[in-house]
Write an enzyme that holds these catalytic residues in place. Structure first.
Site, short mmCIF file in Angstrom:
data_model
loop_
_atom_site.label_atom_id
_atom_site.label_comp_id
_atom_site.label_asym_id
_atom_site.label_seq_id
_atom_site.Cartn_x
_atom_site.Cartn_y
_atom_site.Cartn_z
N LYS A 152 23.51 -13.43 37.73
CA LYS A 152 23.49 -12.83 39.07
C LYS A 152 22.20 -13.17 39.80
O LYS A 152 22.21 -13.61 40.95
CB LYS A 152 23.66 -11.31 38.97
N ASP B 233 21.08 -22.33 31.16
CA ASP B 233 22.10 -21.29 31.04
C ASP B 233 22.95 -21.63 29.82
O ASP B 233 23.27 -22.80 29.60
CB ASP B 233 22.97 -21.22 32.29
N HIS C 96 21.25 1.93 38.37
CA HIS C 96 21.55 0.50 38.39
C HIS C 96 23.05 0.27 38.14
O HIS C 96 23.78 1.19 37.76
CB HIS C 96 20.74 -0.24 37.32
N LYS D 196 23.91 -3.60 33.57
CA LYS D 196 22.51 -3.66 33.14
C LYS D 196 22.42 -3.23 31.68
O LYS D 196 22.95 -2.19 31.29
CB LYS D 196 21.62 -2.79 34.01
#
Length: 253
Positions: free
Chosen positions: A12, A34, A142, A146
């Site tokens: 993100k 990644d 959040h 998370k």
């Protein structure tokens, strides 16, 4: 031109950093890391930092805490600076970061927002005046993806308050049971749900009055902008550990 490697480029925050870099004429993302290896933009993506063959000046890390060891090894071997934007580090990992800063330039902040760090500077000033007569509670919210709780920012704010005091207030994480609140403690509470970007509230509750300090992140772009500004700040920096206080000079607030 500052050449940046973006660790966690397809996550993100990685995607937001990739989009935000277009407003920085002196920064270029030349490579990404990644685990998927998927190339989503015009720079090459490696599945591991160990596979990267592109020379870089700075690494911006928006990934997981356990990536820190390979990132530091890469920086040591390639004369690169490291900007640590991840959270959820263990005490051992934080010690490793501090020790590694004796060999490479490292920038670390639990929150890359300018606003949060201004709030921290304000809390540092006001907490000694309020602590004896006010109960202190921190509430953070959040999104439901998370992985660490409470947030690194909540701990950052609590640490700022604690470090401004002569005493050592204990942290109480959440509340349950039937005992009364102890005087002097700092309560820290985590809420997870939906796609909340990041809300933090510091409450000073006294007898007949309440002071509340709030910060709401409306968009992840605020964190991306902070990380990219840190990349500019870290250009040609000497070995050492740096943070947002160094970059935006909040000591005079």
């Amino acid at each position: 031109m500052i050449k940046v490697l973006l660790n966690g480029c397809n996550g993100k925050m990685g995607k937001v950093v990739t989009s935000s870099v277009k407003s920085f004429s002196d920064i270029e993302i030349v490579a990404g890391v990644d685990k998927s290896g998927d190339q989503l933009d015009n720079y090459p993506v490696f599945q591991s930092i160990k596979d990267c063959t592109v020379p870089v000046d700075v690494i911006i890390d928006f990934s997981r805490a356990d990536a820190i060891y390979d990132l530091v090894d890469y920086c040591k071997g390639n004369n690169s600076s490291l900007i640590v934007c991840s959270t959820g580090f263990s005490e051992e990992q934080l010690k490793f970061i501090n020790e590694s800063a004796k060999e490479i330039p490292i920038f670390r902040s639990a929150n890359m927002s300018i606003g949060i760090n201004v709030l921290s500077a304000v809390l540092k000033k006001v907490s000694p005046y309020l602590y004896n007569d006010f109960d202190i509670e921190i509430v953070e919210k959040h999104h439901n993806q998370k992985v660490d709780a409470p947030s690194g920012t909540a701990i950052l704010l609590a640490d700022v308050i604690k470090d401004s005091l002569e005493s050592e207030p204990p942290y109480i994480y959440g509340r349950e049971g039937s005992s009364k609140r102890s005087k002097g403690e700092i309560g820290i509470h985590a809420i997870r749900g939906g796609n909340i970007v990041g809300d933090h509230e510091v409450i000073f509750a006294g007898a007949g009055e309440v002071l509340e300090f709030n910060h709401k992140a409306i968009s992840r772009e605020v964190f991306a902008q902070g990380a990219l500004k840190a990349a500019v700040f870290m250009k040609d920096k000497k070995i050492g550990l740096y943070n947002m206080d160094d970059m935006i000079n909040l000591n005079n607030i």
